[in-house]
Write a protein that holds these residues in place. Structure first.
Motif, PDB file in Angstrom:
ATOM      1  N   ASP A 464       0.731  -1.210   0.075  1.00 56.15           N
ATOM      2  CA  ASP A 464       0.071  -0.020  -0.114  1.00 56.15           C
ATOM      3  C   ASP A 464       0.767   1.247  -0.035  1.00 56.15           C
ATOM      4  OD1 ASP A 464       0.886  -0.731   2.606  1.00 56.15           O
ATOM      5  OD2 ASP A 464      -0.978   0.081   3.489  1.00 56.15           O
ATOM      6  N   THR A 465       2.232   1.203   0.332  1.00 57.65           N
ATOM      7  CA  THR A 465       3.183   2.187   0.203  1.00 57.65           C
ATOM      8  C   THR A 465       4.162   1.757  -0.576  1.00 57.65           C
ATOM      9  OG1 THR A 465       3.849   1.785   2.498  1.00 57.65           O
ATOM     10  CG2 THR A 465       2.300   3.542   2.265  1.00 57.65           C
ATOM     11  N   PRO A 466       4.012   1.325  -1.801  1.00 56.67           N
ATOM     12  CA  PRO A 466       5.422   0.963  -2.610  1.00 56.67           C
ATOM     13  C   PRO A 466       6.464   1.561  -2.679  1.00 56.67           C
ATOM     14  CG  PRO A 466       3.633   1.435  -3.985  1.00 56.67           C
ATOM     15  CD  PRO A 466       3.070   1.756  -2.393  1.00 56.67           C
ATOM     16  N   ALA A 467       6.658   2.712  -2.624  1.00 58.10           N
ATOM     17  CA  ALA A 467       7.602   3.641  -2.748  1.00 58.10           C
ATOM     18  C   ALA A 467       8.690   3.916  -1.722  1.00 58.10           C
ATOM     19  CB  ALA A 467       7.710   4.765  -3.393  1.00 58.10           C
ATOM     20  N   THR A 468       8.092   3.503  -0.429  1.00 56.81           N
ATOM     21  CA  THR A 468       8.717   3.669   1.040  1.00 56.81           C
ATOM     22  C   THR A 468       9.551   2.615   1.297  1.00 56.81           C
ATOM     23  OG1 THR A 468       6.578   4.965   1.374  1.00 56.81           O
ATOM     24  CG2 THR A 468       8.204   4.219   3.301  1.00 56.81           C
ATOM     25  N   ALA A 469      10.917   3.032   1.803  1.00 51.74           N
ATOM     26  CA  ALA A 469      11.871   2.237   2.282  1.00 51.74           C
ATOM     27  C   ALA A 469      11.850   2.347   3.923  1.00 51.74           C
ATOM     28  CB  ALA A 469      13.070   2.632   1.925  1.00 51.74           C
ATOM     29  N   PHE A 470      11.530   1.122   4.658  1.00 48.72           N
ATOM     30  CA  PHE A 470      11.278   1.320   6.239  1.00 48.72           C
ATOM     31  C   PHE A 470      12.426   0.748   6.920  1.00 48.72           C
ATOM     32  CE2 PHE A 470       7.099   0.479   4.035  1.00 48.72           C
ATOM     33  CZ  PHE A 470       6.362   1.672   4.633  1.00 48.72           C
ATOM     34  N   GLY A 471      13.532   0.882   6.381  1.00 49.35           N
ATOM     35  CA  GLY A 471      14.976   0.413   7.078  1.00 49.35           C
ATOM     36  C   GLY A 471      15.140   1.021   8.537  1.00 49.35           C
ATOM     37  N   ALA A 472      14.657   2.042   8.818  1.00 50.26           N
ATOM     38  CA  ALA A 472      14.961   2.681  10.185  1.00 50.26           C
ATOM     39  C   ALA A 472      14.116   2.251  11.061  1.00 50.26           C
ATOM     40  CB  ALA A 472      15.376   4.291   9.966  1.00 50.26           C
ATOM     41  N   SER A 473      13.017   1.687  10.603  1.00 48.50           N
ATOM     42  CA  SER A 473      11.763   1.649  11.616  1.00 48.50           C
ATOM     43  C   SER A 473      12.095   0.526  12.869  1.00 48.50           C
ATOM     44  CB  SER A 473      10.643   0.828  10.671  1.00 48.50           C
ATOM     45  OG  SER A 473       9.644   0.496  11.604  1.00 48.50           O
ATOM     46  N   PRO A 482      -3.311  -5.414   3.131  1.00 49.10           N
ATOM     47  CA  PRO A 482      -2.484  -5.337   2.231  1.00 49.10           C
ATOM     48  C   PRO A 482      -1.200  -6.016   2.542  1.00 49.10           C
ATOM     49  CG  PRO A 482      -2.607  -3.423   3.297  1.00 49.10           C
ATOM     50  CD  PRO A 482      -3.590  -4.037   4.064  1.00 49.10           C
ATOM     51  N   LEU A 483      -0.539  -6.632   1.561  1.00 51.23           N
ATOM     52  CA  LEU A 483       0.778  -7.308   1.584  1.00 51.23           C
ATOM     53  C   LEU A 483       1.850  -6.701   2.182  1.00 51.23           C
ATOM     54  CD1 LEU A 483       2.125 -10.139   1.208  1.00 51.23           C
ATOM     55  CD2 LEU A 483       2.776  -9.312  -1.272  1.00 51.23           C
ATOM     56  N   ALA A 535      17.253   0.995   0.925  1.00 50.46           N
ATOM     57  CA  ALA A 535      16.844   1.021  -0.275  1.00 50.46           C
ATOM     58  C   ALA A 535      15.622   0.031  -0.573  1.00 50.46           C
ATOM     59  CB  ALA A 535      17.873   1.002  -1.263  1.00 50.46           C
ATOM     60  N   LEU A 536      15.699  -0.761   0.256  1.00 57.04           N
ATOM     61  CA  LEU A 536      14.546  -1.944  -0.277  1.00 57.04           C
ATOM     62  C   LEU A 536      13.166  -1.265  -0.141  1.00 57.04           C
ATOM     63  CD1 LEU A 536      14.342  -4.887  -0.960  1.00 57.04           C
ATOM     64  CD2 LEU A 536      13.830  -5.342   1.286  1.00 57.04           C
ATOM     65  N   THR A 537      12.339  -1.528  -1.322  1.00 59.10           N
ATOM     66  CA  THR A 537      10.939  -0.925  -1.467  1.00 59.10           C
ATOM     67  C   THR A 537      10.284  -2.105  -2.040  1.00 59.10           C
ATOM     68  OG1 THR A 537      11.298  -0.069  -3.649  1.00 59.10           O
ATOM     69  CG2 THR A 537      11.535   1.301  -1.818  1.00 59.10           C
ATOM     70  N   PHE A 538       9.184  -1.913  -2.260  1.00 52.77           N
ATOM     71  CA  PHE A 538       8.025  -3.226  -2.620  1.00 52.77           C
ATOM     72  C   PHE A 538       8.311  -3.420  -3.948  1.00 52.77           C
ATOM     73  CE2 PHE A 538       4.074  -4.971  -4.108  1.00 52.77           C
ATOM     74  CZ  PHE A 538       3.895  -6.001  -2.913  1.00 52.77           C
ATOM     75  N   PRO A 539       8.654  -2.703  -4.853  1.00 48.31           N
ATOM     76  CA  PRO A 539       8.804  -3.118  -6.369  1.00 48.31           C
ATOM     77  C   PRO A 539      10.315  -3.709  -6.444  1.00 48.31           C
ATOM     78  CG  PRO A 539       7.902  -0.887  -6.368  1.00 48.31           C
ATOM     79  CD  PRO A 539       8.308  -1.229  -4.822  1.00 48.31           C
ATOM     80  N   SER A 540      11.163  -3.505  -5.823  1.00 46.48           N
ATOM     81  CA  SER A 540      12.440  -4.130  -5.683  1.00 46.48           C
ATOM     82  C   SER A 540      12.695  -5.126  -4.837  1.00 46.48           C
ATOM     83  CB  SER A 540      13.687  -2.952  -5.242  1.00 46.48           C
ATOM     84  OG  SER A 540      13.623  -2.390  -3.986  1.00 46.48           O
ATOM     85  N   ARG A 541      11.555  -5.672  -4.288  1.00 43.96           N
ATOM     86  CA  ARG A 541      11.966  -6.743  -3.116  1.00 43.96           C
ATOM     87  C   ARG A 541      12.307  -8.035  -3.940  1.00 43.96           C
ATOM     88  NH1 ARG A 541       6.562  -6.936  -4.807  1.00 43.96           N
ATOM     89  NH2 ARG A 541       5.295  -8.631  -4.671  1.00 43.96           N
ATOM     90  N   PRO A 542      13.225  -8.609  -3.296  1.00 43.89           N
ATOM     91  CA  PRO A 542      13.464 -10.179  -3.896  1.00 43.89           C
ATOM     92  C   PRO A 542      12.722 -11.296  -3.441  1.00 43.89           C
ATOM     93  CG  PRO A 542      14.960  -9.656  -1.998  1.00 43.89           C
ATOM     94  CD  PRO A 542      14.056  -8.342  -2.096  1.00 43.89           C
ATOM     95  N   ALA A 543      12.063 -12.164  -4.260  1.00 35.54           N
ATOM     96  CA  ALA A 543      11.402 -12.906  -4.082  1.00 35.54           C
ATOM     97  C   ALA A 543      11.884 -14.096  -3.213  1.00 35.54           C
ATOM     98  CB  ALA A 543      11.076 -13.870  -5.562  1.00 35.54           C
ATOM     99  N   PRO A 544      10.945 -14.415  -2.229  1.00 36.33           N
ATOM    100  CA  PRO A 544      11.211 -15.417  -1.135  1.00 36.33           C
ATOM    101  C   PRO A 544      11.083 -16.728  -1.783  1.00 36.33           C
ATOM    102  CG  PRO A 544       9.433 -14.122  -0.295  1.00 36.33           C
ATOM    103  CD  PRO A 544       9.770 -13.598  -1.785  1.00 36.33           C
TER     104      PRO A 544
END
Length: 607
Positions: A464-473, A482-483, A535-544
């Motif tokens: 639902d927020t595909p462009a956001t990187a949450f590395g500092a969370s 949503p996934l 830098a990891l975002t929803f569109p750039s995620r590697p497949a499990p």
């Protein structure tokens, strides 16, 4: 069955019986060519039948010799029902290792033999009846065989020339030697008038049949032995040496006698005098052609009979200077190795001592080999190199070989027997001019260890927020709708070369009252570890990838351990490992990130 078929069957049986008898008679007349078959280590030879036991024993006795470019042995011929001289076929050892010469050595099935080849072309053999055996003929006989070379090397014939009875009685061992002035010596132990046991000796005077009356060795503690004790001897450097055990006196002793001295002149040395240091397993060899008189004796202790530490010496090599009686001792096998019936062989060309034993004690199983240079008689730890081993013959025991020193011309030959299957077995080792020592046994594997690794990177991605990187969370989310997928990265560099036997992912849910989930949430391996939490975002995620663990229902503010399949974790040892928490439940699941006091951790057990 019809009458006609019965007659045909009886006729076939009669023909088979006639053929069997004919073959048996032929085998009794012609020398037998003994077949051999390769085994796990060495070769399986031929059967010695059920009428003899331990034909390669006893401990100090040698059944083999090298002459005229060929190895020879005293072996039992079941067709002739006697011990005969056999020739070794090195070039055909995998198919037909032994051929009988047809020359009889002893016709008594309970006989034991000790042989000595002399470079003057004579073979000397002492035969005796094994202790405890019942036979009408209990004589101890010294025989001399002459050797006539054949047209080709190793094709000569042996002929019996003299026989002399030197004693009567059934003895555990009898050992023969020839001193520097040409006299034959024989030693054995026997009961004395005091109810104990004595070391007896006899030797020739003028001819090979002119023996003195047997006498007790004039040395301390040679006349008060335990009934289980034995003696053996060597001759080198102008001296005769006698080694014997005395378990009653808790003593192992070695005595020497100059070739020119009288029978009552001996000097002795105690080699050990501690609890359980002697046993009746003795084997001694002299280094041929060495004027200083170097003796090498391999001796078993009895420390396996009592509560001894596993590192206590069980089989020991004594190196004795016969000129001074100075000696040093070296552990070859320990109590933990559970070895028995050791023998020693000397490679005079490469200056190496070879030790052989059977294990486990005491019925045998495998014949093992170790080697150490004369300059440093330090033998590798452990059982050693399997030299004779067979999955069919599981009680291989009583290794035997020669009194002679060895070189690259002779190679090394050891024969053993299995009293379970009643078969001879052997192995041959070529001795190069500069043969390297056998490799040491591999080091023991490191002990199991538990390693705890904290995530070096973690984040999550959200549809639902595909462009956001949450590395500092400080919180990581997993939700099916949503996934939202959580990613964890661990550095496994310190596990390089180790085997992962168990793995657990440790996580803790946040204090948020909604952080629990009915589950399940799946833990999967992620093949691509190039992502970064910044830098990891929803569109750039590697497949499990493949699932390695699963988390069930969870509650908030609670620690959870997720058992992981170890093999995929071990495949990443030495590098980076990425895991994904891939949700199935549409109820969100929150865990603390590495930015908190309870970060995700990977606990692995490694070997």
């Amino acid at each position: 069955m019809t009458a006609d078929s019965c007659r045909k069957t009886r006729g076939a049986v009669r023909r088979a019986v006639v053929l069997a008898v004919a073959l048996a008679l032929l085998g009794a007349v012609l020398p037998a060519a003994a077949s051999a078959a390769p085994v796990t280590a060495g070769f399986r030879d031929f059967s010695y039948g059920t009428t003899v036991s331990a034909p390669t024993g006893q401990k100090p006795e040698s059944k083999l010799w090298f002459n005229d470019g060929r190895w020879w042995a005293v072996l039992f011929n079941t067709a002739a029902n006697r011990f005969e001289i056999y020739g070794f076929n090195r070039g055909a050892q995998a198919t037909s290792a032994w051929t009988s010469t047809g020359t009889a050595v002893d016709g008594r099935r309970t006989a034991e033999a000790d042989v000595k080849w002399v470079s003057n072309g004579k073979l000397y053999v002492v035969t005796h009846i094994a202790e405890g055996a019942t036979t009408a003929d209990n004589t101890v006989n010294v025989k001399r065989f002459g050797y006539a070379p054949g047209a080709q090397s190793g094709t000569g014939t042996y002929t019996l020339e003299t026989t002399k009875t030197v004693a009567n009685g059934a003895f555990e061992t009898a050992v023969l030697e020839r001193d520097g002035v040409g006299r034959l010596w024989v030693t054995w132990t026997a009961a004395n008038a005091s109810g104990g046991r004595s070391v007896f000796l006899t030797h020739t005077v003028a001819t090979d049949t002119d023996f003195v009356t047997p006498f007790v060795l004039p040395a301390p503690n040679a006349n008060n032995l335990d009934p289980d004790d034995i003696s053996t001897l060597i001759a080198t450097g102008g001296k005769v040496g006698v080694l014997w055990s005395n378990q009653a006196a808790t003593e192992l002793r070695f005595a020497v006698h100059a070739d020119t001295a009288g029978d009552q002149t001996w000097t002795s040395k105690v080699l050990c005098a501690t609890t359980k240091c002697p046993d009746d397993h003795l084997n001694i060899k002299a280094l041929d052609g060495d004027g200083t008189g170097q003796a090498f004796a391999i001796v078993k202790t009895s420390l396996n009979d009592i509560a001894s530490p596993p590192t206590a010496p069980l089989i020991v090599l004594y190196h004795v200077d016969m000129a001074t009686l100075a000696f040093d001792s070296h552990t070859v096998w320990t109590v933990a190795d559970n070895a028995t019936r050791g023998i020693v062989l000397l490679d005079k060309e490469n200056r190496d001592a070879y030790a052989f034993s059977a294990a486990p004690c005491c019925s045998g199983g495998v014949v093992y080999m170790k080697r150490a240079p004369f300059s440093n008689l330090s033998f590798p730890a452990g059982a050693g190199t399997p030299f004779i081993r067979s999955t069919t013959d599981t009680k291989v025991n009583n290794p035997t070989s020669t009194k002679q020193s060895l070189d690259s011309t002779t190679g090394l030959l050891v024969v053993a027997g299995d009293d379970g299957t009643r078969f001879y077995l052997h192995n041959f080792l070529a001795l190069g001019a500069a043969a390297p020592p056998p490799p040491p046994p591999p080091p023991p594997p490191p002990p199991p260890a538990t390693v705890t690794l904290t995530a070096v990177a973690d984040t999550y991605v959200a549809a639902d927020t595909p462009a956001t990187a949450f590395g500092a969370s400080t919180s990581l989310f997993a939700d099916a709708s949503p996934l939202k997928v959580t990613y964890l990265k661990f550095d496994l560099a310190q596990l390089a070369g180790r085997t992962v036997t168990a793995a657990t992912l440790k996580i803790r849910t946040t204090t948020n009252s909604a952080s629990g989930s009915p589950g399940p949430d799946l833990v999967k391996v992620v093949a691509d570890s190039t992502w970064s939490e910044a830098a990891l975002t929803f569109p750039s995620r590697p497949a499990p990838g493949a699932q390695v663990g699963q988390l069930g229902a969870t509650a908030s503010n609670t620690a959870f351990d997720v058992t992981l399949t170890p093999a995929p974790i071990g495949a990443a040892a030495g590098g980076l490992l990425s895991l994904a928490i891939d949700p199935v439940s549409s109820d969100a699941f929150y865990i603390n990130s590495r930015e908190t006091a309870t970060p995700p951790q990977l606990v692995v057990t490694v070997q």
